[in-house]
Design a protein around this motif. Structure first.
Motif, short mmCIF file in Angstrom:
data_model
loop_
_atom_site.label_atom_id
_atom_site.label_comp_id
_atom_site.label_asym_id
_atom_site.label_seq_id
_atom_site.Cartn_x
_atom_site.Cartn_y
_atom_site.Cartn_z
N HIS A 294 0.85 -1.19 0.00
CA HIS A 294 0.00 0.00 0.00
C HIS A 294 0.89 1.24 0.00
CE1 HIS A 294 -2.95 2.98 1.50
NE2 HIS A 294 -3.83 2.21 0.88
N LYS A 295 0.42 2.30 -0.59
CA LYS A 295 1.24 3.51 -0.70
C LYS A 295 1.64 4.08 0.65
CE LYS A 295 -2.79 6.56 -1.00
NZ LYS A 295 -3.47 7.63 -1.78
N ASP A 296 0.79 3.91 1.66
CA ASP A 296 1.09 4.42 2.99
C ASP A 296 1.80 3.39 3.86
OD1 ASP A 296 -0.06 6.87 2.40
OD2 ASP A 296 -2.07 6.16 2.98
N GLY A 297 1.95 2.16 3.34
CA GLY A 297 2.63 1.11 4.09
C GLY A 297 1.75 -0.09 4.33
N GLY A 298 2.39 -1.20 4.54
CA GLY A 298 1.64 -2.42 4.78
C GLY A 298 1.39 -3.20 3.49
N MET A 299 0.91 -4.42 3.66
CA MET A 299 0.63 -5.31 2.54
C MET A 299 -0.87 -5.34 2.30
SD MET A 299 1.69 -9.33 2.36
CE MET A 299 1.23 -10.38 0.99
N SER A 300 -1.29 -4.98 1.09
CA SER A 300 -2.72 -4.91 0.78
C SER A 300 -3.14 -6.08 -0.08
CB SER A 300 -3.04 -3.59 0.07
OG SER A 300 -2.42 -3.55 -1.20
N PHE A 301 -4.42 -6.45 0.06
CA PHE A 301 -5.01 -7.51 -0.76
C PHE A 301 -5.96 -6.85 -1.76
CE2 PHE A 301 -4.09 -9.75 3.27
CZ PHE A 301 -3.19 -10.67 2.76
N LYS A 302 -5.77 -7.19 -3.04
CA LYS A 302 -6.48 -6.48 -4.10
C LYS A 302 -7.42 -7.36 -4.92
CE LYS A 302 -2.69 -3.17 -4.52
NZ LYS A 302 -1.71 -2.51 -5.41
N ASP A 303 -7.73 -8.55 -4.41
CA ASP A 303 -8.68 -9.42 -5.09
C ASP A 303 -10.09 -8.97 -4.71
OD1 ASP A 303 -10.29 -11.44 -6.08
OD2 ASP A 303 -8.84 -13.03 -5.66
N ASP A 304 -10.67 -8.08 -5.52
CA ASP A 304 -11.96 -7.47 -5.19
C ASP A 304 -13.08 -8.49 -5.07
OD1 ASP A 304 -10.76 -4.99 -5.17
OD2 ASP A 304 -11.22 -4.58 -7.28
N GLU A 305 -13.07 -9.49 -5.94
CA GLU A 305 -14.13 -10.50 -5.89
C GLU A 305 -14.08 -11.29 -4.59
OE1 GLU A 305 -15.65 -14.39 -8.48
OE2 GLU A 305 -14.14 -13.02 -9.29
N GLU A 306 -12.88 -11.67 -4.18
CA GLU A 306 -12.73 -12.41 -2.93
C GLU A 306 -13.06 -11.53 -1.74
OE1 GLU A 306 -12.12 -15.63 -0.56
OE2 GLU A 306 -12.09 -15.61 -2.75
N LEU A 307 -12.68 -10.25 -1.79
CA LEU A 307 -13.01 -9.33 -0.70
C LEU A 307 -14.52 -9.17 -0.54
CD1 LEU A 307 -10.37 -6.47 -1.11
CD2 LEU A 307 -10.57 -8.05 0.81
N LYS A 308 -15.22 -9.06 -1.65
CA LYS A 308 -16.67 -8.89 -1.60
C LYS A 308 -17.32 -10.11 -0.97
CE LYS A 308 -20.66 -7.93 -4.57
NZ LYS A 308 -21.11 -7.69 -5.97
N LYS A 309 -16.86 -11.29 -1.34
CA LYS A 309 -17.43 -12.52 -0.77
C LYS A 309 -17.13 -12.62 0.72
CE LYS A 309 -15.42 -16.42 -1.61
NZ LYS A 309 -14.92 -17.63 -2.31
#
Length: 625
Positions: free
Chosen positions: A296-311
């Motif tokens: 992530h731009k501000d730091g940390g590891m982000s998850f970007k699988d939108d379909e999985e996040l929605k579920k």
């Protein structure tokens, strides 16, 4: 006449002798009677081998033409229509009989022996029985090829631990490029590519699941010879050269890879685009400070699988409603609450835990040979480099009490884990390095607290690495903070301070994660650009005792700086970054595990079957309970 010759000449001149390349230089022939007599003849030959009496075997052999196999070499004898011949007068020993049946003739010798046999038959007025039926020759050749394929399939199952529905399709002679070219064979199955080589007793085995492959390219050995294939996977790159049939192997690999991707809802083009994006990170210059593509731009590891996040968020909202009263009453520990199976991966937490230990062969084995200061640096690098390997979007299954898991690494490292408590959940582990050059053990008590839109996870308990010289280095795993559980960006952060201590050598190091972190009030008075929250800093110092008898950090010996999702340096020297990830191999399950092993859990098996078949999750939820 042939009947007066030494019987060893008659057998060695058989036109069905096996060539050096393992393939018959002449097809086996004969009818059913010949096959029956073949068995009798082979049995009598074995009896002669056990007693050392060749004359007895010769007297009991059948009078008709026979074809048989002894010690893996096809043997054929021709009987003339004349009266049975007398036993040879010269002495024959057990050793000569073993050399008789153990001989592997070259193609040139076989051709000469075929000619000698035919000449002998012509002198006696007989015709070789093997040439009487071309149809029998063809059937024998097919049978031989079938037996060879079955044998290779069994070997592949043992070497690569194939599941029942994974079968060997083809294999190719080639060489794997490492420090040197390791010649072996490439085995191709429905779901994986396996390589095996044995060079003077040094066994090398590589397994590449097709689902993890990012690219398959034709390549050139030494930039000139077009006989190589390069396979890039999510974990490691492989270069195979010295193919005799490179194009055939490439076409088969690409076809199976595309089929495997289609089964998980992906295309070759999508995967290659993802690889191209990752390559930008891996090709960074040494003086650059890379971070994961998912950073992530501000730091940390982000998850970007939108379909999985929605579920997952739909499941979490339902979950929040179920435990709403607990939260309102202040009972925020959610570890002991059963969660919907939708958000799980088909692995136990014990299995997930081993992912971060993939660096053992690189850092811990090296640490066993280093000075105390360098040993401390390698232990810290081992811990930092493993943090991002255990981060995944799906949740593993909570282990049940008494559950175990056994794994190993290719350098001879053995890993043992056991769930020793269910409430609270506690896991114990032991890792033994090759030749016991180190012993890594510890335990962790797990807790998680749900705070509105975030979850904090803890693994409380000591981590201890002991070395033969008496050195013992200890630390405790840092907390993990997951933000954006219900809305916003899903980001994983590492919090607080990790304290490393080496009491024997008087060394200590405090690694500060997000060292520039400021609370809301301090942030109002802080100006300037803040470093990403995944930044870390620390110093290796001598341990000293202050006036009150407390142990404190004293003289600075080395300074550490980096990012837990990108790189780590000590005094400007790079000890780890993302490009190093290509060097690791994840721990593999050990053969013949205990009955309590995680792999035997029915709920995980049901979920794995459901994911593979894209079926209904109700059966998996019932199995989970």
């Amino acid at each position: 006449m042939a009947s007066e010759e030494d019987p060893s000449v008659a057998v060695l001149s058989s036109p069905s002798a096996e060539g050096e390349d393992g393939e018959s230089t002449r097809d086996a022939g004969g009818d059913d009677t010949g096959e029956t007599n073949c068995t009798n003849h082979a049995r009598e030959a074995d009896r002669a081998d056990n007693t050392g009496n060749v004359d007895n075997a010769a007297d009991n052999a059948d009078d008709t033409s026979t074809t048989g196999e002894a010690n893996g070499v096809e043997v054929k004898t021709e009987e003339t229509p004349t009266a049975p011949t007398a036993a040879p007068t010269h002495p024959t020993t057990r050793r000569s009989l073993q050399s008789l049946f153990g001989r592997r003739s070259s193609k040139k010798d076989t051709t000469n022996n075929q000619g000698a046999a035919h000449r002998a038959d012509e002198e006696d007025g007989t015709t070789p029985s093997g040439s009487a039926s071309k149809e029998g020759d063809s059937c024998g050749s097919v049978l031989l090829l079938f037996r060879q394929h079955v044998s290779k399939s069994e070997q592949a199952k043992q070497m690569f631990h194939l599941v029942e529905d994974d079968t060997l399709l083809d294999d190719f002679s080639c060489a794997l490029l490492k420090t040197i070219l390791l010649h072996g064979r490439l085995y191709v199955t429905n779901h994986l590519v396996g390589f095996h080589s044995n060079i003077f007793g040094k066994i090398t085995t590589e397994v590449i699941p097709l689902a993890e492959v990012l690219r398959i390219d034709k390549a050139r050995t030494a930039f000139v010879i077009p006989n190589a294939i390069e396979i890039r996977s999510s974990r490691k790159n492989f270069f195979f050269g010295s193919f005799l049939h490179r194009d055939k192997a490439y076409d088969l690999l690409v076809r199976l890879w595309e089929k495997e991707l289609a089964s998980i809802g992906k295309t070759r083009e999508q995967v290659e685009e993802e690889y191209a994006a990752q390559k930008e990170i891996r090709s960074s210059k040494p003086d650059e400070k890379p971070r994961l593509l998912s950073a992530h731009k501000d730091g940390g590891m982000s998850f970007k699988d939108d379909e999985e996040l929605k579920k997952q968020r739909g499941v979490v909202w339902s979950f929040v409603k179920q435990i709403g009263f607990n939260i309102m009453e202040g009972k925020r520990n959610v570890v002991n609450v059963s969660m919907p199976v939708d958000i799980f991966e088909p692995r136990s937490f014990l299995q997930r835990l081993t992912d971060e230990w993939a660096w053992c062969p690189i850092f811990l084995t090296k640490a066993a040979r280093e000075t105390p200061l360098e040993r401390m640096k390698n232990i810290i690098a081992f811990v930092i480099a493993g943090l991002h390997l255990s981060c995944a979007q799906k949740k593993p299954f909570n282990p049940i009490i008494g559950e175990t898991y056994q794994a190993c690494l290719k350098d001879g490292t053995h890993i043992h884990l056991e769930q020793t408590s269910h409430h609270p959940p506690v896991s114990h582990w032991q890792i033994f390095g090759p030749n016991y050059c180190y012993h890594y053990h510890g335990h962790g008590e797990y807790a998680a607290s749900f705070r509105g839109n975030s979850v904090k996870g803890y693994r409380r308990g000591p981590n201890i690495i002991e070395f033969p010289d008496g050195t013992s280095i200890t630390w405790e795993a840092p907390p993990v903070w997951i933000r954006g559980v219900l809305w916003g960006d899903r980001i994983v952060e590492i919090l607080q301070i990790v304290e490393f201590r080496d009491e024997k050598n008087g060394l200590g190091c405090d690694i500060h994660f997000d060292p520039e972190h400021a609370n809301f009030l301090r942030s109002l008075f802080t100006r300037g650009k803040k470093a990403p929250s995944d930044t870390l800093r620390g110093s290796i110092c001598r341990l000293e005792t202050d006036a009150k008898g407390r142990q404190v950090l004293g003289e600075v010996l080395s300074r550490a700086e980096g990012s837990w999702i990108g790189w780590l340096e000590f005094d400007g020297q790079r000890y780890w970054d993302l490009t190093f990830d290509e060097l690791i191999d994840y721990p593999a399950p050990e053969d013949n595990p205990l009955p309590s092993d995680s792999r035997f859990r029915e709920d995980m098996h049901e979920l794995a079957v459901t994911f593979a078949s894209k079926g209904d999750l109700r059966s998996a939820q019932l199995a989970k309970g």
